[in-house]
Scaffold this motif. Structure first.
Motif, short mmCIF file in Angstrom:
data_model
loop_
_atom_site.label_atom_id
_atom_site.label_comp_id
_atom_site.label_asym_id
_atom_site.label_seq_id
_atom_site.Cartn_x
_atom_site.Cartn_y
_atom_site.Cartn_z
N SER A 227 0.84 -1.19 0.00
CA SER A 227 0.00 0.00 0.00
C SER A 227 0.88 1.24 0.00
CB SER A 227 -0.91 0.03 1.23
OG SER A 227 -0.16 0.25 2.42
N GLY A 228 0.29 2.36 -0.42
CA GLY A 228 1.01 3.61 -0.38
C GLY A 228 1.36 4.02 1.03
N ALA A 229 0.46 3.71 1.99
CA ALA A 229 0.71 4.09 3.38
C ALA A 229 1.91 3.34 3.95
CB ALA A 229 -0.54 3.82 4.22
N ALA A 230 1.97 2.02 3.67
CA ALA A 230 3.10 1.23 4.17
C ALA A 230 4.40 1.72 3.56
CB ALA A 230 2.89 -0.25 3.85
N PHE A 231 4.36 2.02 2.27
CA PHE A 231 5.56 2.53 1.60
C PHE A 231 5.98 3.88 2.18
CE2 PHE A 231 6.97 5.33 -1.97
CZ PHE A 231 8.28 4.87 -2.05
N SER A 232 5.03 4.77 2.39
CA SER A 232 5.35 6.09 2.93
C SER A 232 5.99 5.99 4.30
CB SER A 232 4.09 6.96 2.99
OG SER A 232 3.63 7.25 1.70
N ARG A 233 5.47 5.08 5.14
CA ARG A 233 6.06 4.90 6.47
C ARG A 233 7.50 4.41 6.37
NH1 ARG A 233 0.90 2.76 7.72
NH2 ARG A 233 1.69 0.63 7.48
N ALA A 234 7.71 3.40 5.51
CA ALA A 234 9.05 2.83 5.36
C ALA A 234 10.02 3.85 4.76
CB ALA A 234 9.00 1.58 4.49
N PHE A 235 9.58 4.59 3.76
CA PHE A 235 10.43 5.57 3.11
C PHE A 235 10.81 6.68 4.08
CE2 PHE A 235 11.66 9.07 0.42
CZ PHE A 235 12.32 8.47 -0.64
N THR A 236 9.83 7.16 4.84
CA THR A 236 10.09 8.23 5.80
C THR A 236 11.03 7.75 6.90
OG1 THR A 236 7.91 9.19 5.36
CG2 THR A 236 9.02 9.86 7.39
N ALA A 237 10.86 6.49 7.34
CA ALA A 237 11.76 5.96 8.37
C ALA A 237 13.18 5.86 7.87
CB ALA A 237 11.27 4.58 8.81
N HIS A 239 14.55 7.71 5.31
CA HIS A 239 15.12 8.94 4.78
C HIS A 239 14.81 10.19 5.60
CE1 HIS A 239 14.73 6.15 1.33
NE2 HIS A 239 15.86 6.66 0.95
N GLY A 240 13.88 10.08 6.54
CA GLY A 240 13.51 11.24 7.32
C GLY A 240 12.63 12.22 6.57
N ILE A 241 12.11 11.82 5.43
CA ILE A 241 11.27 12.68 4.60
C ILE A 241 10.37 11.79 3.76
CG2 ILE A 241 13.02 12.75 2.76
CD1 ILE A 241 12.17 15.60 2.14
N GLY A 242 9.14 12.21 3.52
CA GLY A 242 8.18 11.41 2.78
C GLY A 242 8.50 11.32 1.30
N PRO A 243 7.96 10.32 0.60
CA PRO A 243 8.28 10.14 -0.82
C PRO A 243 7.84 11.31 -1.70
CG PRO A 243 6.54 8.63 -0.13
CD PRO A 243 7.11 9.21 1.11
N GLN A 244 6.67 11.91 -1.42
CA GLN A 244 6.22 13.02 -2.26
C GLN A 244 7.12 14.24 -2.07
OE1 GLN A 244 3.89 12.83 -4.66
NE2 GLN A 244 4.59 14.88 -5.23
N ALA A 245 7.51 14.51 -0.82
CA ALA A 245 8.41 15.62 -0.55
C ALA A 245 9.77 15.38 -1.20
CB ALA A 245 8.57 15.82 0.95
N TRP A 246 10.21 14.14 -1.18
CA TRP A 246 11.48 13.78 -1.84
C TRP A 246 11.39 14.07 -3.33
CZ3 TRP A 246 15.97 11.29 0.09
CH2 TRP A 246 16.86 10.86 -0.89
N ARG A 247 10.28 13.65 -3.94
CA ARG A 247 10.12 13.86 -5.38
C ARG A 247 10.12 15.34 -5.73
NH1 ARG A 247 5.73 10.57 -8.35
NH2 ARG A 247 7.52 9.62 -9.36
N GLU A 248 9.46 16.14 -4.92
CA GLU A 248 9.34 17.56 -5.22
C GLU A 248 10.66 18.29 -5.06
OE1 GLU A 248 6.24 18.76 -2.61
OE2 GLU A 248 4.64 17.86 -3.82
N ASP A 249 11.48 17.84 -4.10
CA ASP A 249 12.77 18.50 -3.87
C ASP A 249 13.70 17.52 -3.17
OD1 ASP A 249 14.90 20.16 -3.49
OD2 ASP A 249 13.94 21.41 -1.97
#
Length: 287
Positions: A227-237, A239-249
């Motif tokens: 799920s997108g939620a599971a991915f967002s939690r793992a990515f944030t853990a 990298h310290g930043i969410g996937p959408q924020a990473w993509r934007e900058d």
């Protein structure tokens, strides 16, 4: 590697324990790096690479200036020390150091993700070559081969990442027990099978987020999350930043790294939430 920036440490800074992949170069002053139960005094020109598995802290008495980057070893052909300290990195690899100083990833020239990958290869090669030289192993001849079972599992992950991998299925694929495979991974790569799988999928996520316009939900499924939620939690853990924020900058990750340095790192492995992944690119050296 996705970001590099210069940081000032105030005089008397004691730092806090953190756990995230870090490469650092002391530009000015002195720093005490404490990691894996040992302290290392780093002077101007020294560099260190700390893997994500090791908690560490930085302290300085009189203040210091550092260049920092999120250099991660995805898979290496040598069982490198962690932390890996290289004395007089600037004197030995002045061109590499000057490249980062003149064109940092977050600086005015803003090099692309392709340049970031090149920076990572240069840094990884320089750190590895210095360590081999310092430990008397030499740099001539081919790199030592990975443990055959580890190499076979890694090749299988790359060849068929769409499979619902778990530690058990990895171990079964090479006719080993879960514990035996884990020990071989730790000896060869310095991480567990699940950590290696996570790193492969996180690197794939970074590649897709910066190199495609797929929606985050599709990226989640493509790199093995249910799920997108599971991915967002793992990515944030990770990298310290969410996937959408990473993509934007992507350069904003350097600010997340600063925030992470002031908080705890209680990351947990969520491989049970992962979904079979699409094919991904994996570098077999420092990246």
């Amino acid at each position: 590697m996705t970001f590099a920036y210069q940081e000032q440490l105030a005089a008397g800074s004691a730092g806090e324990d953190v756990r995230h992949a870090t490469w650092l170069l002391v530009d000015d002053g002195t720093v005490v790096l404490t990691a894996a139960g040992q302290s290392h005094l780093l002077r101007a020109g020294d560099a260190a690479l700390i893997g994500a598995q090791v908690r560490h802290r930085l302290a300085t008495h009189d203040g210091a200036t550092l260049t920092r980057a999120d250099l991660r070893a995805v898979a290496v052909g040598y069982p490198l020390a962690n932390p890996l300290v290289v004395r007089d990195f600037v004197g030995r690899h002045g061109g590499v150091a000057e490249l980062l100083r003149r064109c940092p990833l977050a600086g005015p020239c803003r090099p692309s993700a392709l340049f970031a990958s090149g920076y990572a290869s240069l840094l990884g090669a320089a750190m590895t070559a210095s360590w081999l030289e310092d430990t008397g192993r030499g740099t001539d001849g081919p790199a030592p081969a990975l443990d055959p079972a580890v190499g076979q599992v890694m090749n299988a992950l790359i060849a068929d990442p769409g499979r619902a991998w778990s530690v058990e299925t990895m171990a079964e694929s090479v006719h080993l027990s879960r514990s035996a495979l884990g020990e071989r991974f730790r000896r060869s790569l310095g991480q567990s099978p699940s950590e290696a799988l996570r790193d492969v999928r996180m690197r794939a996520a970074r590649h897709l987020l910066t190199g495609s316009d797929r929606p985050v939900e599709q990226v989640a499924y493509a790199v093995g999350y249910g799920s997108g939620a599971a991915f967002s939690r793992a990515f944030t853990a990770a990298h310290g930043i969410g996937p959408q924020a990473w993509r934007e900058d992507p350069s904003a990750a350097r600010d997340a790294d600063r925030r992470e340095a002031h908080g705890s790192d209680d990351r947990t492995d969520r491989t049970e939430e992962q979904h079979p992944a699409d094919a991904v690119l994996v570098e077999h050296r420092a990246s």
